[in-house]
Motif scaffolding. Structure first.
Motif, mmCIF file in Angstrom:
data_model
loop_
_atom_site.group_PDB
_atom_site.id
_atom_site.type_symbol
_atom_site.label_atom_id
_atom_site.label_comp_id
_atom_site.label_asym_id
_atom_site.label_seq_id
_atom_site.Cartn_x
_atom_site.Cartn_y
_atom_site.Cartn_z
ATOM 1 N N ILE A 172 40.670 41.798 16.602
ATOM 2 C CA ILE A 172 39.765 42.501 17.507
ATOM 3 C C ILE A 172 39.554 43.908 16.980
ATOM 4 C CG2 ILE A 172 39.467 43.356 19.847
ATOM 5 C CD1 ILE A 172 41.265 41.093 20.780
ATOM 6 N N ASP A 173 38.322 44.330 16.947
ATOM 7 C CA ASP A 173 37.992 45.677 16.510
ATOM 8 C C ASP A 173 38.473 46.672 17.564
ATOM 9 O OD1 ASP A 173 34.959 47.534 15.936
ATOM 10 O OD2 ASP A 173 36.898 47.712 14.985
ATOM 11 N N ASN A 174 39.206 47.682 17.144
ATOM 12 C CA ASN A 174 39.797 48.639 18.066
ATOM 13 C C ASN A 174 38.730 49.457 18.802
ATOM 14 O OD1 ASN A 174 41.936 49.849 19.374
ATOM 15 N ND2 ASN A 174 42.132 51.447 17.832
ATOM 16 N N ALA A 175 37.656 49.819 18.138
ATOM 17 C CA ALA A 175 36.593 50.605 18.778
ATOM 18 C C ALA A 175 35.937 49.799 19.898
ATOM 19 C CB ALA A 175 35.560 51.028 17.749
ATOM 20 N N ASP A 176 35.669 48.535 19.656
ATOM 21 C CA ASP A 176 35.085 47.691 20.699
ATOM 22 C C ASP A 176 36.045 47.520 21.861
ATOM 23 O OD1 ASP A 176 32.674 47.291 19.437
ATOM 24 O OD2 ASP A 176 33.282 45.405 18.490
ATOM 25 N N SER A 177 37.309 47.376 21.558
ATOM 26 C CA SER A 177 38.315 47.218 22.601
ATOM 27 C C SER A 177 38.375 48.462 23.485
ATOM 28 C CB SER A 177 39.677 46.954 21.971
ATOM 29 O OG SER A 177 40.673 46.882 22.950
ATOM 30 N N MET A 178 38.352 49.628 22.889
ATOM 31 C CA MET A 178 38.397 50.875 23.653
ATOM 32 C C MET A 178 37.140 51.044 24.498
ATOM 33 S SD MET A 178 41.303 52.168 23.050
ATOM 34 C CE MET A 178 41.145 53.832 23.633
ATOM 35 N N ARG A 179 35.990 50.689 23.935
ATOM 36 C CA ARG A 179 34.732 50.800 24.682
ATOM 37 C C ARG A 179 34.743 49.878 25.894
ATOM 38 N NH1 ARG A 179 30.420 47.766 24.905
ATOM 39 N NH2 ARG A 179 31.053 46.489 23.147
ATOM 40 N N LEU A 180 35.213 48.653 25.690
ATOM 41 C CA LEU A 180 35.268 47.698 26.796
ATOM 42 C C LEU A 180 36.270 48.128 27.856
ATOM 43 C CD1 LEU A 180 35.040 44.331 24.837
ATOM 44 C CD2 LEU A 180 33.284 45.388 26.249
ATOM 45 N N GLN A 181 37.383 48.693 27.446
ATOM 46 C CA GLN A 181 38.354 49.179 28.423
ATOM 47 C C GLN A 181 37.770 50.316 29.255
ATOM 48 O OE1 GLN A 181 41.900 50.195 26.264
ATOM 49 N NE2 GLN A 181 42.520 48.054 26.023
ATOM 50 N N GLU B 83 34.557 50.744 29.968
ATOM 51 C CA GLU B 83 33.591 50.142 30.886
ATOM 52 C C GLU B 83 34.284 49.483 32.066
ATOM 53 O OE1 GLU B 83 30.646 47.597 29.150
ATOM 54 O OE2 GLU B 83 30.300 48.963 27.494
ATOM 55 N N VAL B 84 35.370 48.787 31.788
ATOM 56 C CA VAL B 84 36.124 48.128 32.870
ATOM 57 C C VAL B 84 36.660 49.181 33.837
ATOM 58 C CG1 VAL B 84 38.221 46.826 33.375
ATOM 59 C CG2 VAL B 84 36.686 46.047 31.584
ATOM 60 N N GLN B 85 37.168 50.291 33.317
ATOM 61 C CA GLN B 85 37.687 51.347 34.182
ATOM 62 C C GLN B 85 36.585 51.929 35.063
ATOM 63 O OE1 GLN B 85 40.784 52.129 34.723
ATOM 64 N NE2 GLN B 85 40.190 53.671 36.202
ATOM 65 N N GLN B 86 35.399 52.168 34.490
ATOM 66 C CA GLN B 86 34.281 52.687 35.282
ATOM 67 C C GLN B 86 33.877 51.704 36.369
ATOM 68 O OE1 GLN B 86 31.247 53.466 32.408
ATOM 69 N NE2 GLN B 86 31.929 55.564 32.017
ATOM 70 N N LEU B 87 33.829 50.422 36.034
ATOM 71 C CA LEU B 87 33.466 49.425 37.029
ATOM 72 C C LEU B 87 34.502 49.347 38.149
ATOM 73 C CD1 LEU B 87 32.094 46.604 34.719
ATOM 74 C CD2 LEU B 87 30.793 48.065 36.264
ATOM 75 N N ARG B 88 35.767 49.468 37.801
ATOM 76 C CA ARG B 88 36.812 49.460 38.838
ATOM 77 C C ARG B 88 36.664 50.643 39.775
ATOM 78 N NH1 ARG B 88 42.049 47.740 35.214
ATOM 79 N NH2 ARG B 88 41.558 45.524 35.165
ATOM 80 N N GLU B 89 36.359 51.811 39.225
ATOM 81 C CA GLU B 89 36.160 52.995 40.065
ATOM 82 C C GLU B 89 34.978 52.803 41.008
ATOM 83 O OE1 GLU B 89 35.752 56.216 37.341
ATOM 84 O OE2 GLU B 89 37.875 56.177 36.767
ATOM 85 N N ARG B 90 33.921 52.240 40.486
ATOM 86 C CA ARG B 90 32.739 52.009 41.329
ATOM 87 C C ARG B 90 33.023 50.989 42.420
ATOM 88 N NH1 ARG B 90 27.157 52.547 38.206
ATOM 89 N NH2 ARG B 90 26.538 52.502 40.374
ATOM 90 N N ILE B 91 33.777 49.957 42.094
ATOM 91 C CA ILE B 91 34.132 48.950 43.092
ATOM 92 C C ILE B 91 34.996 49.578 44.182
ATOM 93 C CG2 ILE B 91 35.531 46.875 43.466
ATOM 94 C CD1 ILE B 91 34.460 45.865 40.762
#
Length: 77
Positions: A32-41, A43-51
């Motif tokens: 897994i590419d580390n940059a993609d993993s960090m970007r996805l993490q 995004e997930v954090q932002q979505l959790r905050e919004r939820i």
């Protein structure tokens, strides 16, 4: 052993090596590419905050003014 049998054996050995090496890399996590993993993490954090904000807005009994402020705060993000 004939030449053709030896070629087939070499191809099988190389193929098995590549398959096992690929499995090993996946299990180690280097697949897994580390940059993609960090970007996805992120995004997930932002979505959790919004939820969390949406859940709080829905479950709390705020006045309509508080609700408007919460919606505007979400739009600003």
């Amino acid at each position: 052993m004939s030449v053709y049998a030896m070629v087939v054996m070499i191809v099988l050995i190389v193929t098995m090596g590549k398959v096992l090496g690929g499995r090993h890399r996946i299990h180690r996590g280097t697949g897994i590419d580390n940059a993609d993993s960090m970007r996805l993490q992120g995004e997930v954090q932002q979505l959790r905050e919004r939820i969390q904000v949406l859940e709080r807005v829905i479950t709390d009994s705020h006045s309509s003014v508080d609700l408007d402020r919460e919606i505007e705060r979400l739009r600003d993000r």
